[in-house]
Design a protein around this motif. Structure first.
Motif, short mmCIF file in Angstrom:
data_model
loop_
_atom_site.label_atom_id
_atom_site.label_comp_id
_atom_site.label_asym_id
_atom_site.label_seq_id
_atom_site.Cartn_x
_atom_site.Cartn_y
_atom_site.Cartn_z
N VAL A 246 14.53 49.54 32.35
CA VAL A 246 14.48 48.58 33.45
C VAL A 246 13.27 48.88 34.33
CG1 VAL A 246 15.64 47.67 35.49
CG2 VAL A 246 16.97 48.26 33.45
N ILE A 247 12.43 47.88 34.49
CA ILE A 247 11.30 47.98 35.42
C ILE A 247 11.66 47.20 36.68
CG2 ILE A 247 8.89 47.35 35.82
CD1 ILE A 247 9.18 49.61 33.85
N ASP A 248 11.71 47.89 37.78
CA ASP A 248 12.05 47.25 39.06
C ASP A 248 11.10 47.79 40.12
OD1 ASP A 248 13.22 45.74 40.99
OD2 ASP A 248 14.99 46.98 41.20
N ILE A 249 9.97 47.13 40.28
CA ILE A 249 8.94 47.60 41.20
C ILE A 249 8.86 46.65 42.38
CG2 ILE A 249 6.47 48.04 41.47
CD1 ILE A 249 6.38 48.82 38.55
N ARG A 250 8.98 47.21 43.55
CA ARG A 250 8.92 46.43 44.80
C ARG A 250 7.82 47.05 45.68
NH1 ARG A 250 13.99 43.66 45.21
NH2 ARG A 250 15.32 44.26 43.44
N PRO A 251 6.59 46.63 45.47
CA PRO A 251 5.47 47.24 46.22
C PRO A 251 5.62 47.06 47.73
CG PRO A 251 4.68 45.90 44.38
CD PRO A 251 6.14 45.60 44.54
N ASN A 252 5.16 48.06 48.45
CA ASN A 252 5.19 48.02 49.90
C ASN A 252 3.84 47.50 50.41
OD1 ASN A 252 5.33 48.46 52.66
ND2 ASN A 252 6.19 50.50 52.48
N PRO A 253 3.81 46.36 51.07
CA PRO A 253 2.54 45.81 51.57
C PRO A 253 1.77 46.77 52.47
CG PRO A 253 4.25 44.15 51.69
CD PRO A 253 4.94 45.44 51.34
N LYS A 254 2.50 47.71 53.10
CA LYS A 254 1.81 48.68 53.96
C LYS A 254 0.82 49.53 53.16
CE LYS A 254 5.50 49.12 57.41
NZ LYS A 254 6.48 50.04 58.05
N GLY A 255 1.07 49.65 51.85
CA GLY A 255 0.15 50.41 51.02
C GLY A 255 -1.24 49.80 50.99
N TRP A 256 -1.30 48.48 50.91
CA TRP A 256 -2.58 47.78 50.92
C TRP A 256 -3.27 47.95 52.27
CZ3 TRP A 256 1.09 46.47 47.46
CH2 TRP A 256 0.69 46.05 46.18
N LEU A 257 -2.48 47.84 53.35
CA LEU A 257 -3.06 47.97 54.68
C LEU A 257 -3.61 49.37 54.90
CD1 LEU A 257 -3.62 46.62 57.37
CD2 LEU A 257 -1.35 47.34 58.14
N LYS A 258 -2.86 50.39 54.49
CA LYS A 258 -3.34 51.76 54.63
C LYS A 258 -4.58 51.99 53.77
CE LYS A 258 1.09 53.87 55.86
NZ LYS A 258 2.15 54.83 55.45
N ALA A 259 -4.59 51.43 52.57
CA ALA A 259 -5.75 51.57 51.69
C ALA A 259 -6.98 50.93 52.30
CB ALA A 259 -5.45 50.97 50.32
N SER A 260 -6.79 49.83 53.02
CA SER A 260 -7.92 49.14 53.63
C SER A 260 -8.57 49.96 54.73
CB SER A 260 -7.47 47.78 54.19
OG SER A 260 -6.74 47.92 55.40
N GLN A 261 -7.87 50.98 55.23
CA GLN A 261 -8.38 51.82 56.30
C GLN A 261 -9.07 53.08 55.78
OE1 GLN A 261 -7.94 50.43 59.63
NE2 GLN A 261 -7.63 48.91 58.03
N LEU A 262 -9.08 53.26 54.47
CA LEU A 262 -9.73 54.41 53.87
C LEU A 262 -11.16 54.07 53.46
CD1 LEU A 262 -6.83 55.62 51.53
CD2 LEU A 262 -7.53 56.65 53.70
N PRO A 263 -12.03 55.09 53.34
CA PRO A 263 -13.37 54.84 52.83
C PRO A 263 -13.31 54.54 51.33
CG PRO A 263 -13.16 57.13 53.56
CD PRO A 263 -11.84 56.48 53.74
N VAL A 264 -13.33 53.28 50.98
CA VAL A 264 -13.19 52.82 49.59
C VAL A 264 -14.43 52.02 49.22
CG1 VAL A 264 -11.87 51.40 47.99
CG2 VAL A 264 -10.68 52.76 49.72
N THR A 265 -15.02 52.32 48.07
CA THR A 265 -16.17 51.57 47.58
C THR A 265 -15.90 51.09 46.17
OG1 THR A 265 -17.66 52.99 48.88
CG2 THR A 265 -18.66 51.60 47.18
N VAL A 266 -16.06 49.79 45.97
CA VAL A 266 -15.97 49.21 44.63
C VAL A 266 -17.39 49.00 44.13
CG1 VAL A 266 -15.13 47.30 43.23
CG2 VAL A 266 -13.82 48.06 45.21
#
Length: 365
Positions: A246-266
């Motif tokens: 069973v795959i039951d994944i419920r992503p937390n939107p706060k993860g995206w917000l926290k990631a947006s505050q990190l030094p990230v380069t694509v």
């Protein structure tokens, strides 16, 4: 049904550096975290790791200096490169390989990925970790159920992200000062893994720079995981298995917000314009288009939540889907963050040691 969780609390001699929690949930998944599980506990085991054990593990790191060594944890293998003259103020850089050719193995792909970062390791003084995502466990070039594999953090027995957390835990056991956070990179499919690990585990990342992913985890509920925030619920069966999973994944939107505050380069080459399978609202049909779209989407998501996004885009002139050339740009993108981290770690450890010495001197009188 009551959830059965086995919890192991790893305690260091100096409690000011917190605790590491390891537990297994009712689905058999093992978790590693700096925070205890929120679920009700029915069985708790406490495992103490003393300074002598830490010393043994750190001494092994010293013996591995200047070598690329194959290591293993319960859920897989990885290559480690330790620079010369390593000390307790270290940084861990995780570099994730992409899909490998038919005449190449996962182990060879991880080895070659690690080798590309060796000179950078010696120059800056960071440990390089290259996880080995093999087909049996993590479905890299072979198809897992519904084409899921390590790129979406999936795995046959354990999630690919849990595998990486287990590797990180190995270094926390060897050094009480290590905070369990990484500098994260990857190329192509390995960048997809890095992108999704980033938004699911932002608290375990100092900075990230990854190159040429074709697919991203977008900050929207329009798409289910692994392409968005919407929950993913499926019953699947991995090839060769007799039992469903069973795959039951419920992503937390706060993860995206926290990631947006990190030094990230694509990072993406300007010539990486081969058409990708079209999906509406993915931002386009090339690696360049989608990189631009994800960076803009992340910064816009931060803005909507009252924050200023820190996600950057680097388009490299006269380069296509070239790991070697883009890896060098990834290194440059994270160089200053790693140097700053190492400087701060040296200051923190020196302060700690002076405090411990002062306390020892005071106890004599």
């Amino acid at each position: 049904m009551k959830l059965i969780i086995y919890l192991y609390i790893i305690l260091f001699v100096d409690p000011s550096y917190g605790e590491i929690y390891q537990w297994r949930d009712s689905s058999g998944r093992t978790h590693f975290s700096d925070n205890p599980p929120k679920e009700e506990l029915t069985e708790v085991n406490i495992l103490e790791v003393d300074s002598s054990r830490e010393k043994i593990l750190f001494n092994q790191l010293k013996k591995d200096e200047g070598k690329r060594v194959l290591k293993s944890v319960a859920n897989g293998e990885f290559y480690q490169y330790v620079p010369k003259n390593i000390d307790k103020a270290f940084a861990v850089v995780v570099v994730n390989h992409g899909m490998f050719a038919s005449d190449e193995t996962a182990k060879e792909s991880a080895y070659n990925t690690s080798r590309r970062w060796q000179r950078f390791s010696e120059k800056i003084g960071a440990i390089i970790i290259a996880p080995i995502f093999d087909n049996y466990r993590y479905a890299v070039t072979s198809e897992g159920p519904q084409k899921w594999g390590y790129r979406g953090l999936f795995g046959r027995k354990q999630g690919a992200d849990i595998f990486l957390n287990e590797i990180i835990f190995h270094y926390q056991r060897a050094n009480q000062f290590y905070d369990g956070k990484i500098f994260l990179s990857g190329h192509s499919a390995g960048a997809q893994f890095a992108n999704r690990y980033l938004v699911r585990h932002p608290n375990k990342v100092h900075a990230a720079a990854f190159s040429a992913p074709a697919w991203f985890a977008l900050p929207t509920h329009q798409f289910p995981w692994p392409n968005g925030m919407k929950k993913r619920h499926r019953v699947i069966r991995w090839p060769g298995e007799t039992m469903d999973k069973v795959i039951d994944i419920r992503p937390n939107p706060k993860g995206w917000l926290k990631a947006s505050q990190l030094p990230v380069t694509v990072i993406v080459g300007e010539n990486d314009i081969k058409k990708i399978r079209h999906v509406d609202s993915m931002g386009g049909d090339t690696h360049v288009d989608r990189a631009v779209f994800w960076v803009d989407s992340m910064n816009e998501y931060a803005k909507k939540n009252g924050r200023e996004g820190q996600v950057k885009l680097k388009i490299v002139a006269d380069v296509g889907h070239n790991f070697g050339k883009l890896a060098a740009v990834c290194q440059d993108a994270m160089k200053s963050q790693i140097e700053s981290h190492l400087f701060n770690e040296i200051q923190r450890i020196n302060k700690h040691n002076k405090s411990m010495q002062a306390n020892a001197d005071a106890s004599v009188y």
